[in-house]
Structure formats: structure tokens, C-alpha cells
Design an enzyme around this catalytic site. Structure first.
Site, PDB file in Angstrom:
ATOM      1  N   TYR A 165      -5.856 -68.583 -59.838  1.00 35.38           N
ATOM      2  CA  TYR A 165      -5.978 -69.904 -60.466  1.00 35.38           C
ATOM      3  C   TYR A 165      -5.785 -71.035 -59.470  1.00 35.38           C
ATOM      4  O   TYR A 165      -5.960 -72.201 -59.809  1.00 35.38           O
ATOM      5  CB  TYR A 165      -4.966 -70.054 -61.605  1.00 35.38           C
ATOM      6  CG  TYR A 165      -5.255 -69.110 -62.723  1.00 35.38           C
ATOM      7  CD1 TYR A 165      -5.858 -69.553 -63.886  1.00 35.38           C
ATOM      8  CD2 TYR A 165      -4.955 -67.767 -62.607  1.00 35.38           C
ATOM      9  CE1 TYR A 165      -6.142 -68.677 -64.908  1.00 35.38           C
ATOM     10  CE2 TYR A 165      -5.238 -66.885 -63.614  1.00 35.38           C
ATOM     11  CZ  TYR A 165      -5.831 -67.339 -64.764  1.00 35.38           C
ATOM     12  OH  TYR A 165      -6.122 -66.464 -65.774  1.00 35.38           O
ATOM     13  N   LYS A 233      -0.165 -55.371 -59.729  1.00 33.97           N
ATOM     14  CA  LYS A 233      -1.234 -54.428 -59.382  1.00 33.97           C
ATOM     15  C   LYS A 233      -1.085 -54.109 -57.889  1.00 33.97           C
ATOM     16  O   LYS A 233      -2.043 -54.149 -57.106  1.00 33.97           O
ATOM     17  CB  LYS A 233      -2.583 -55.097 -59.717  1.00 33.97           C
ATOM     18  CG  LYS A 233      -3.770 -54.209 -59.702  1.00 33.97           C
ATOM     19  CD  LYS A 233      -3.846 -53.238 -60.858  1.00 33.97           C
ATOM     20  CE  LYS A 233      -5.019 -52.297 -60.636  1.00 33.97           C
ATOM     21  NZ  LYS A 233      -4.848 -50.956 -61.160  1.00 33.97           N
ATOM     22  N   ASP A 287      -2.184 -51.946 -65.313  1.00 41.53           N
ATOM     23  CA  ASP A 287      -2.973 -51.142 -66.261  1.00 41.53           C
ATOM     24  C   ASP A 287      -2.058 -50.211 -67.073  1.00 41.53           C
ATOM     25  O   ASP A 287      -2.269 -50.000 -68.266  1.00 41.53           O
ATOM     26  CB  ASP A 287      -4.084 -50.355 -65.556  1.00 41.53           C
ATOM     27  CG  ASP A 287      -3.647 -49.789 -64.226  1.00 41.53           C
ATOM     28  OD1 ASP A 287      -3.644 -50.526 -63.240  1.00 41.53           O
ATOM     29  OD2 ASP A 287      -3.271 -48.612 -64.189  1.00 41.53           O
ATOM     30  N   ASP A 311      -2.053 -63.899 -67.942  1.00 42.55           N
ATOM     31  CA  ASP A 311      -3.090 -64.398 -68.833  1.00 42.55           C
ATOM     32  C   ASP A 311      -3.554 -63.269 -69.753  1.00 42.55           C
ATOM     33  O   ASP A 311      -3.588 -63.405 -70.979  1.00 42.55           O
ATOM     34  CB  ASP A 311      -4.259 -64.917 -67.978  1.00 42.55           C
ATOM     35  CG  ASP A 311      -5.260 -65.715 -68.784  1.00 42.55           C
ATOM     36  OD1 ASP A 311      -5.015 -65.933 -69.978  1.00 42.55           O
ATOM     37  OD2 ASP A 311      -6.291 -66.117 -68.216  1.00 42.55           O
TER      38      ASP A 311
END
Ligand code: NAP
Length: 420
Positions: A165, A233, A287, A311
Site C-alpha cells: 500500500y 508469508k 495461508d 486486508d
């Protein structure tokens, strides 16, 4: 010169009532009548903001007699600000939020064309509101896709200022983009980049990560919550997401070592049993976290994560317990807390007294908790729970539930008050 000598306003008149909340030795000092700057919001803001104010006033009166009350003070942003002052966010609104360290807002239309890219983003950036805080829980009577939605009681701390972002992107085929690709290939030894790629870069910093994780751990300590999970991640993006994980654990060990233990320590040093009074700090790959939301939600409490993961997970988790209509939120830094409805302006329902005010009311509950007015916060939650479980609900919930009594936005607010 008014009562608030160092509040420099260009256009707005000072609030007529109330005092400023303050910090002393790092602790929030809340007067009995704090000034609460509020932005009505565009679209359905005209419906939900008065509903929210009426519920809060009733709860505060019921909880504290006349001893405490909220000094509402309207400030402006969005269409109302454009009409009154010719700008979507007057400087006075930023000044007011900085000065009173508190605020609540309805949804704002994202302007099309010039000016601010998004008014919500503008508030976050100008005031450096680095954490987006989103609690997610289920309310009895709300249809939800999860088998046991009652197991969800989490609060997400999403980093608000960096990651993808930060907006560093180059469009495919442009000279700048080709220049970046050439640099990456020729000077940095990158392989696997096609010349017809667009490029995006994400920064994740020590500063941005540590202040966010610090806020999440403090919240867990202040609210006696069992765990803080760092979601990342890092298996793929080692120096951004993986670093988020590493720096998160560093904050826990270096600044909260007396209160935090890792999952590994619990296994190795404490025979699998969490010592009393300790908060478990753990991490999950993003995930896997999406699976955990569905399969083992009761094992998670506070979640801390970078911007993009936040988000996705905020909305997925809200959907798991029955949607965004009841999802509250706040954007915060160490000084300012700015609470907001998480949904948009729903323009087709504007002014119809129809929409569900639950998201803004629950954001206001967060505000009461932030002020330390837990008794009033509990009254609002009880009122909401009882009204929803009795089936007295707005159209969005009524259409999903047989036998529900559909009521207007303002009638729902009255039902919440009557159910406190
Ligand atoms: P939206 O305003 O959230 O509305 C989409 C749909 O969601 C509505 O038509 C309605 O569904 C449902 N909905 C939203 N709020 C609800 C509530 N309180 N109670 C019940 N149902 C609710 O999204 P949008 O139409 O994409 O966006 C409209 C404008 O809002 C845009 O300008 C957007 O940029 C802005 N926006 C602002 C914020 C913010 O200020 N935080 C956030 C998101 C979007 P049904 O039609 O099925 O009844």
C-alpha cells in the site's frame, strides 16, 4: 481566545462543552465529559450517526447517572465539508483529531477525480494512524457460514502505513518500469523478470513492524487475552514478511519478556502448559491462518499482521461470522484513536432510515473501551446482543432470518437502548 488556547482552528467554532483527554506518564487521563469530535459521514451517515449517538448517550447515562457524558462536537469531511468549506477534509478536522486525540466517523465517499485519492487513507496518512484495529466476534442470531461462529473472538491489528500500500508501482512498458527492470537485472543480478512486467515494491520496516506488534501485545496484556499471533508469508518473502515475524518476536522478548512466552518455550520449558499470567506469542503463515479461521478459531485471540494480509483476513474473518454489517474498526497510533464504520456509504439507502447501524455502534463500543468506560460499553453490547437474538433487526439481517421483525435504523437503535 477560547478555552482550548492551543487549538488553532481556521473555520470551526470551538466545542461548547467538554474537556480534552490527556496522557500522563503514558496513561490516558479521561475527563468526565470528553470532547468527542465526530464526522457524520456521506450517504447513510445521516442515518447511522444519529442512531449511534443516541445509543451511546443512553448507555453512558444508564451506566454513570449524570456523572459522565460525551461532549459530541461535529467536525467535517466528505460531501458536507465540500459544501461548507470547498475542501473534502478541512485542516480543522485534522487539527481537531490531533488535539482531542479521539474521533469517530461514518463512511465517506471516495472522491472520483482530483483531490484526495481516498479520504479514509488521507486520515491515516496525515495523522500517521499506523494500526487498523478490527475486532471480530459473532452475535447470537446472525446467520453465519461457520459451523461454530461462537468460537470466533479475535482482534486484528493490521499495519496501516507500509507494505504494497506504500504505492510504489511502475506500469508495464513505461520508461521508468523498463529502467527498474534493467537495474534489477543488470545491477542486482535478478533473473526471471520479463521485460513486459509491471513492477510493484513493498517496504516493511523495523519501525513499522515493531510499533504495530507492540500495540497488539499491550492490548493483549491490558485485556487479559491469552495469545498474540504474528501472521505473515515469511516462507516466501523472507526479508519483508519473514522479517515481520522476526521483529515481532524481538519486541515480545525484549520489551515484554516478563509477560510473553513463545509456543516453543511452552513446549520445551513448561511441559506444554502455559504458565499463569503469560501471553503466548506464536506465528502462522498467512495461508495456514485462513484455514485456522475456519477450523480452529478458538485457538486465536489477538492477531498482528502487515497491511495486505490484514486486508484479506479482516474481511474473511468478518464474513465467517456473518458479514461486514456488524464489523467495527478503528485507526490508531499511540496518541490518537479514530473509530469508524467499516462499510461504505451505501448510497442507495441514504436518508431512508433503513440501514444497519451496528458497525458504527460497535465501533463506538471500542471507543468507550478506549476511554475505560467499560460499564457503558458492556451495556451497549448487551443491548445489541438482546435485540439481535430476539430477532428485532434491520432489513439486512431480517432477510436472512425467518420470523425476524424488520425494523428501521432508528427503531433498531431504540431497541438496543430498551434492551440494555
Ligand atoms: P457499501 O457502501 O459498503 O455498500 C455495499 C452494500 O453492502 C450495500 O448496498 C448493502 O448491501 C451492504 N451494506 C453496506 N453497509 C451496510 C449496513 N450498514 N447495513 C446493511 N447493509 C450494508 O459499498 P460500496 O457500494 O462499494 O461503496 C459505496 C461508497 O462507499 C464508495 O464511494 C466507496 O468508496 C465508499 N466506501 C467507504 C468506506 C469508508 O468510509 N470506510 C468503506 C468502503 C467503501 P445490499 O444492497 O445487499 O443491501
Amino acid at each position: 481566545m477560547g478555552r482550548f488556547a492551543d487549538l488553532e482552528l481556521k473555520h470551526y467554532a470551538e466545542p461548547e462543552r467538554g474537556d480534552r483527554i490527556d496522557f500522563r506518564d503514558g496513561a490516558l487521563c479521561v475527563p468526565d465529559e470528553p470532547v468527542v469530535p465526530y464526522i457524520e459521514g456521506d450517504g447513510v451517515g445521516v442515518d447511522i450517526t444519529p442512531a449511534m449517538k443516541s445509543v451511546l448517550d443512553a448507555a453512558v447515562t444508564k451506566a454513570y447517572g449524570g456523572k459522565r457524558r460525551l461532549a459530541w462536537w461535529e467536525i467535517f469531511a466528505g460531501e458536507k465539508a465540500m459544501n461548507l468549506y470547498g475542501t473534502a477534509i478541512p485542516d480543522d478536522s485534522f487539527a481537531a483529531l490531533r488535539y482531542f486525540r479521539l474521533g469517530i466517523k461514518g463512511p465517506l465517499t471516495t472522491p472520483v477525480g482530483g483531490g484526495f485519492r481516498s479520504l479514509n487513507v488521507a486520515f491515516r496518512q496525515v495523522l500517521d494512524l499506523y494500526a487498523c484495529v478490527r475486532p471480530v466476534r459473532w452475535f447470537d442470531g446472525v446467520p453465519a457460514p461457520l459451523k461454530r461462529p461462537q468460537d470466533v473472538d479475535m482482534i486484528i491489528f493490521r499495519e496501516n502505513t507500509e507494505d504494497l500500500y506504500a504505492g510504489i508501482e511502475w506500469e508495464e512498458g513505461t520508461p521508468d518500469c523498463l529502467k527498474v527492470i534493467r537495474f534489477l537485472k543488470e545491477e542486482m543480478g535478478a533473473t526471471g523478470f520479463r521485460n513486459d512486467s509491471g513492477i510493484g515494491i513493498k517496504p516493511i520496516s523495523v519501525t513499522g513492524t515493531k510499533r504495530l506488534v507492540r500495540m497488539a501485545i499491550r492490548y493483549a496484556i491490558d485485556h487479559n487475552l491469552p495469545s498474540v499471533t504474528l501472521v505473515h508469508k515469511g516462507n516466501i518473502m523472507k526479508f519483508t514478511e519473514g522479517a515481520f515475524r522476526k521483529w515481532g518476536y524481538e519486541v515480545a522478548a525484549q520489551e515484554f519478556g516478563d509477560r510473553c512466552v513463545t509456543e516453543e518455550q511452552v513446549e520445551k520449558d513448561f511441559g506444554g502448559k502455559v504458565p499463569a499470567g503469560k501471553i503466548v506469542v506464536k506465528d502462522r503463515i498467512a495461508d495456514a491462518m485462513f484455514q485456522q479461521i475456519l477450523l480452529r478459531p478458538s485457538e486465536y485471540s489477538v492477531l498482528a499482521m502487515a497491511n495486505l494480509n490484514g486486508d484479506y483476513i479482516s474481511d474473511a474473518l468478518a464474513a465467517a461470522v456473518g458479514g461486514l454489517g456488524l464489523a467495527p474498526g478503528a485507526n490508531m497510533n499511540d496518541e490518537i484513536a479514530f473509530f469508524e464504520a467499516t462499510h461504505g456509504t451505501a448510497p442507495k439507502y441514504a436518508g431512508q432510515d433503513k440501514i444497519n447501524p451496528g458497525s458504527l455502534i460497535l465501533s463506538a463500543v471500542l471507543m468507550l473501551e478506549h476511554l475505560g468506560w467499560q460499564e457503558a460499553a458492556d451495556l451497549v453490547v448487551t443491548g445489541l446482543e438482546r435485540s439481535i437474538s430476539r430477532g428485532v433487526v434491520t432489513y439486512d439481517l431480517a432477510r436472512q432470518r425467518e420470523g425476524a421483525q424488520e425494523v428501521s435504523c432508528s427503531r433498531f437503535a431504540r431497541s438496543v437502548v430498551e434492551s440494555m
